[in-house]
Design an enzyme around this catalytic site. Sequence first.
Site, PDB file in Angstrom:
ATOM      1  N   ARG A  15      39.456  29.957  79.268  1.00 30.31           N
ATOM      2  CA  ARG A  15      40.470  30.299  80.269  1.00 30.31           C
ATOM      3  C   ARG A  15      41.548  31.209  79.682  1.00 30.31           C
ATOM      4  O   ARG A  15      41.621  32.393  79.979  1.00 30.31           O
ATOM      5  CB  ARG A  15      41.106  29.021  80.837  1.00 30.31           C
ATOM      6  N   ASP A  16      42.376  30.687  78.816  1.00 26.29           N
ATOM      7  CA  ASP A  16      43.496  31.446  78.278  1.00 26.29           C
ATOM      8  C   ASP A  16      43.021  32.637  77.455  1.00 26.29           C
ATOM      9  O   ASP A  16      43.688  33.670  77.405  1.00 26.29           O
ATOM     10  CB  ASP A  16      44.372  30.527  77.417  1.00 26.29           C
ATOM     11  N   HIS A 207      50.720  24.680  71.300  1.00 28.36           N
ATOM     12  CA  HIS A 207      49.914  25.799  71.799  1.00 28.36           C
ATOM     13  C   HIS A 207      50.543  27.073  71.226  1.00 28.36           C
ATOM     14  O   HIS A 207      51.408  27.684  71.850  1.00 28.36           O
ATOM     15  CB  HIS A 207      49.952  25.798  73.336  1.00 28.36           C
ATOM     16  N   HIS A 209      50.545  30.909  69.561  1.00 31.27           N
ATOM     17  CA  HIS A 209      49.897  32.205  69.373  1.00 31.27           C
ATOM     18  C   HIS A 209      50.238  32.732  67.980  1.00 31.27           C
ATOM     19  O   HIS A 209      51.194  32.289  67.351  1.00 31.27           O
ATOM     20  CB  HIS A 209      50.337  33.184  70.465  1.00 31.27           C
ATOM     21  N   CYS A 240      48.819  37.511  76.058  1.00 29.59           N
ATOM     22  CA  CYS A 240      49.685  37.184  77.188  1.00 29.59           C
ATOM     23  C   CYS A 240      49.971  38.462  77.946  1.00 29.59           C
ATOM     24  O   CYS A 240      50.603  39.375  77.411  1.00 29.59           O
ATOM     25  CB  CYS A 240      50.998  36.547  76.724  1.00 29.59           C
ATOM     26  N   ASN A 249      45.644  33.418  70.925  1.00 29.18           N
ATOM     27  CA  ASN A 249      45.916  32.069  70.429  1.00 29.18           C
ATOM     28  C   ASN A 249      45.417  31.943  68.992  1.00 29.18           C
ATOM     29  O   ASN A 249      44.559  32.698  68.549  1.00 29.18           O
ATOM     30  CB  ASN A 249      45.157  31.038  71.282  1.00 29.18           C
TER      31      ASN A 249
END
Length: 300
Positions: A15-16, A207, A209, A240, A249
């Site tokens: 997803r991310d 979470h 990055h 992002c 990430n």
Amino acid sequence: MQLPERVKIVEVGPRDGLQNEAAPVPVEVKLGLIERLEKAGVSVIEAGSFVSPKWVPQMASSAELFQQIDQKPGVSYPMLVPNLKGLESALSVGVKEIAIFAAASESFTQKNINCSIEDSIARYSDVMVQAKQHGLLVRGYVSCVLGCPYEGEIAPERVADVARSLYELGCYEISLGDTVGVGTPAKAQQMIDAVTKCVPVENLAAHFHDTYGQALANLFAVLQRGVSIIDSSVSGLGGCPYAKGASGNVATEDVLYMLNGLGIQTGLDMERLLQAGDFISRYLQREPASKVARALSAAD
């Protein structure tokens, strides 16, 4: 120094990670990635999101994807939802866990979802009511916990306020996101110290990055504060769209290498994780961003 004996890895690559690709990744490729992550022992795989295809076209196939996942016992497949419409889409395909997202920055919230932090929390209260009625687990995200692309420094107390609001709404877990990857270890610990005054540390996830190469150092710093849940992305996928220059990430392979070296259990298999990273990197026609993958490739 007391570190957790075991850490739960939440894999956010499907997803991310993939939502930032220039072109949508086909469902069959996403399914292949998810299957390989399962085989690597990952127990939480964030599979997609029910957001507007106008704004995030890469996630437009999330309903089709979720319906085709051969769900394994003991593995959860949370889906991100931004509002009641997204929740309805999730419910229509049988999703059992969702994630909602807020931010510790007013400017970022306005740019991201076109409302204030207070209004975003109010929107999610309606989502939570419906989610509880259907027995869904709900995870909460807080973005920009260590810095904002528009406002710069973010006070730890602001992060704590948003995290507390999501926790009080009923989120069982709060993921604290260094969205632009500007954090450093001392600031990461200060942020955790502030948040744990209102949310138990066992309900917090990191979470981070890796824009400035600090993600692993920051993770080690918050492990020392008792955080035992880490979000990561296989092969370092991601970024992002609202934060220029923000890299992906932290790579799951690199996190696993560090945790293995610390004697912390995860249940993940490095060889199979590397295979998952190689699979998606080959499709995307790029080298894996994971330093572990690159080092081992060079050694071969």
